[in-house]
Design an enzyme around this catalytic site. Sequence first.
Site, PDB file in Angstrom:
ATOM      1  N   SER A 122       0.859  -1.187   0.000  1.00  0.00           N
ATOM      2  CA  SER A 122       0.000   0.000   0.000  1.00  0.00           C
ATOM      3  C   SER A 122       0.885   1.223   0.000  1.00  0.00           C
ATOM      4  O   SER A 122       1.953   1.230   0.634  1.00  0.00           O
ATOM      5  CB  SER A 122      -0.891   0.017   1.240  1.00  0.00           C
ATOM      6  OG  SER A 122      -1.551   1.263   1.312  1.00  0.00           O
TER       7      SER A 122
ATOM      8  N   TYR B 216      -0.532  -0.775  10.793  1.00  0.00           N
ATOM      9  CA  TYR B 216      -0.788  -1.098   9.374  1.00  0.00           C
ATOM     10  C   TYR B 216       0.221  -0.440   8.424  1.00  0.00           C
ATOM     11  O   TYR B 216       0.831  -1.129   7.599  1.00  0.00           O
ATOM     12  CB  TYR B 216      -2.209  -0.693   9.000  1.00  0.00           C
ATOM     13  CG  TYR B 216      -2.575  -1.014   7.567  1.00  0.00           C
ATOM     14  CD1 TYR B 216      -2.704  -2.336   7.134  1.00  0.00           C
ATOM     15  CD2 TYR B 216      -2.786   0.001   6.633  1.00  0.00           C
ATOM     16  CE1 TYR B 216      -3.032  -2.640   5.817  1.00  0.00           C
ATOM     17  CE2 TYR B 216      -3.122  -0.289   5.316  1.00  0.00           C
ATOM     18  CZ  TYR B 216      -3.239  -1.606   4.910  1.00  0.00           C
ATOM     19  OH  TYR B 216      -3.562  -1.908   3.600  1.00  0.00           O
TER      20      TYR B 216
HETATM   21  N1  LIG Z   1      -8.759  -1.613   0.289  1.00  0.00           N
HETATM   22  C1  LIG Z   1      -7.806  -0.709   0.112  1.00  0.00           C
HETATM   23  O1  LIG Z   1      -8.083   0.500  -0.038  1.00  0.00           O
HETATM   24  C2  LIG Z   1      -6.376  -1.100   0.075  1.00  0.00           C
HETATM   25  C3  LIG Z   1      -5.421  -0.099  -0.150  1.00  0.00           C
HETATM   26  C4  LIG Z   1      -4.078  -0.455  -0.197  1.00  0.00           C
HETATM   27  C5  LIG Z   1      -3.703  -1.773  -0.050  1.00  0.00           C
HETATM   28  N2  LIG Z   1      -4.646  -2.735   0.164  1.00  0.00           N
HETATM   29  C6  LIG Z   1      -4.183  -4.115   0.297  1.00  0.00           C
HETATM   30  O2  LIG Z   1      -4.881  -4.943  -0.602  1.00  0.00           O
HETATM   31  C7  LIG Z   1      -4.968  -6.271  -0.069  1.00  0.00           C
HETATM   32  C8  LIG Z   1      -6.421  -6.750  -0.083  1.00  0.00           C
HETATM   33  O3  LIG Z   1      -7.170  -5.906   0.777  1.00  0.00           O
HETATM   34  P1  LIG Z   1      -8.745  -5.750   0.678  1.00  0.00           P
HETATM   35  O4  LIG Z   1      -9.010  -4.300   0.713  1.00  0.00           O
HETATM   36  O5  LIG Z   1      -9.300  -6.587  -0.411  1.00  0.00           O
HETATM   37  O6  LIG Z   1      -9.156  -6.333   2.123  1.00  0.00           O
HETATM   38  P2  LIG Z   1     -10.318  -7.322   2.603  1.00  0.00           P
HETATM   39  O7  LIG Z   1     -11.545  -7.175   1.777  1.00  0.00           O
HETATM   40  O8  LIG Z   1     -10.400  -7.119   4.074  1.00  0.00           O
HETATM   41  O9  LIG Z   1      -9.692  -8.754   2.295  1.00  0.00           O
HETATM   42  C9  LIG Z   1      -8.587  -9.230   3.012  1.00  0.00           C
HETATM   43  C10 LIG Z   1      -8.423 -10.695   2.713  1.00  0.00           C
HETATM   44  O10 LIG Z   1      -7.312 -11.175   3.481  1.00  0.00           O
HETATM   45  C11 LIG Z   1      -7.749 -12.339   4.150  1.00  0.00           C
HETATM   46  N3  LIG Z   1      -6.955 -12.607   5.351  1.00  0.00           N
HETATM   47  C12 LIG Z   1      -6.735 -11.821   6.426  1.00  0.00           C
HETATM   48  N4  LIG Z   1      -5.979 -12.463   7.332  1.00  0.00           N
HETATM   49  C13 LIG Z   1      -5.716 -13.692   6.803  1.00  0.00           C
HETATM   50  C14 LIG Z   1      -4.991 -14.818   7.257  1.00  0.00           C
HETATM   51  N5  LIG Z   1      -4.402 -14.847   8.466  1.00  0.00           N
HETATM   52  N6  LIG Z   1      -4.904 -15.906   6.437  1.00  0.00           N
HETATM   53  C15 LIG Z   1      -5.505 -15.896   5.244  1.00  0.00           C
HETATM   54  N7  LIG Z   1      -6.236 -14.882   4.769  1.00  0.00           N
HETATM   55  C16 LIG Z   1      -6.336 -13.787   5.555  1.00  0.00           C
HETATM   56  C17 LIG Z   1      -9.205 -12.096   4.468  1.00  0.00           C
HETATM   57  O11 LIG Z   1      -9.853 -13.299   4.805  1.00  0.00           O
HETATM   58  P3  LIG Z   1     -11.136 -13.358   5.792  1.00  0.00           P
HETATM   59  O12 LIG Z   1     -12.341 -13.094   4.940  1.00  0.00           O
HETATM   60  O13 LIG Z   1     -11.066 -14.743   6.328  1.00  0.00           O
HETATM   61  O14 LIG Z   1     -10.934 -12.307   6.852  1.00  0.00           O
HETATM   62  C18 LIG Z   1      -9.641 -11.526   3.124  1.00  0.00           C
HETATM   63  O15 LIG Z   1      -9.832 -12.557   2.206  1.00  0.00           O
HETATM   64  C19 LIG Z   1      -4.354  -6.191   1.332  1.00  0.00           C
HETATM   65  O16 LIG Z   1      -2.997  -6.578   1.267  1.00  0.00           O
HETATM   66  C20 LIG Z   1      -4.458  -4.707   1.667  1.00  0.00           C
HETATM   67  O17 LIG Z   1      -3.495  -4.298   2.637  1.00  0.00           O
HETATM   68  C21 LIG Z   1      -5.975  -2.424   0.239  1.00  0.00           C
END
Ligand SMILES: NC(=O)c1ccc[n+]([C@@H]2O[C@H](COP(=O)([O-])OP(=O)(O)OC[C@H]3O[C@@H](n4cnc5c(N)ncnc54)[C@H](OP(=O)(O)O)[C@@H]3O)[C@@H](O)[C@H]2O)c1
Length: 243
Positions: free
Chosen positions: A142, A166
């Site tokens: 990120s 984070y």
């Molecule tokens: N959304 C944003 O604006 C944003 C911005 C910058 C970077 N990112 C990055 O993009 C990536 C995806 O984020 P997202 O926004 O799609 O988040 P999200 O909707 O919360 O999805 C996160 C995923 O990670 C899984 N997860 C968490 N802990 C885990 C573990 N111990 N073992 C296996 N799976 C696990 C969750 O599974 P569960 O359903 O079981 O919890 C879910 O499938 C992340 O790396 C995040 O830091 C997101």
Amino acid sequence: MSERTIALVTGANKGIGYEIAAGLGALGWRVGVGARDDRRRQAAVEKLREAGVDAFGVPLDVTDDASAAAAAQLIEDQAGRLDVLVNNAAITGGMPQEPTRVDPATIRTVVETNVIGVIRVTNAMLPLLRLSASPRIVNMSSSVGSLTRQSGPGAEQTTGPVAVAYAPSKTFLNAVTLQYAREFRGTDILINAACPGYVATDLNGFRGVRTPEQGAAIAIKLATLPDNGPTGQFFEDAGPVPW
Ligand SMILES: NC(=O)c1ccc[n+]([C@@H]2O[C@H](COP(=O)([O-])OP(=O)(O)OC[C@H]3O[C@@H](n4cnc5c(N)ncnc54)[C@H](OP(=O)(O)O)[C@@H]3O)[C@@H](O)[C@H]2O)c1
């Protein structure tokens, strides 16, 4: 061994990870849906299959050594090798996260998932990736982990609120990505970090302004790099992100 490209996406049951799996599947790839919860993983696999994706479930908790080892065994049994690993799973650890008030346990939990989890899964998958002609690793980072943006003007707008677990976990992940790239020098493995932008997902209470599909695009681009592509770099849609 399969002639089709084989990918594993961690945290692929929802959000950006799901859309990365969908996007790679749309290329005709076989996609392992890494997810820790049986029900959520099965639902995602079914939805992807209904959309025509050759998806298979991979039980995977990135914080658990035995789970990562079992996931590697499953992929070996299913596909014989791995071409692309997208380390997408992450947590924020909950907000607010002011450094002066944080519970150290929050930092440990976030680093365990967002950094050590990536190392654990990458190393478990490496023997399978080394069997690929063009191995690619994408670490979902990120721009909140960009020290340049954090310390620059308008940090509140460009990198969000103060978040001592984070944001530094993504800085740490970027540094780890570079270390892997250095060790992989002279091999075919390309490893890069990606920022998806501010995406509406569970991670931020759906406050993001981009769609998960838009957020998935940069990971798909880095997953499909040509053999002379970049490595050890950090990208968003617009180009390189400063460290
Ligand atoms: N959304 C944003 O604006 C944003 C911005 C910058 C970077 N990112 C990055 O993009 C990536 C995806 O984020 P997202 O926004 O799609 O988040 P999200 O909707 O919360 O999805 C996160 C995923 O990670 C899984 N997860 C968490 N802990 C885990 C573990 N111990 N073992 C296996 N799976 C696990 C969750 O599974 P569960 O359903 O079981 O919890 C879910 O499938 C992340 O790396 C995040 O830091 C997101």
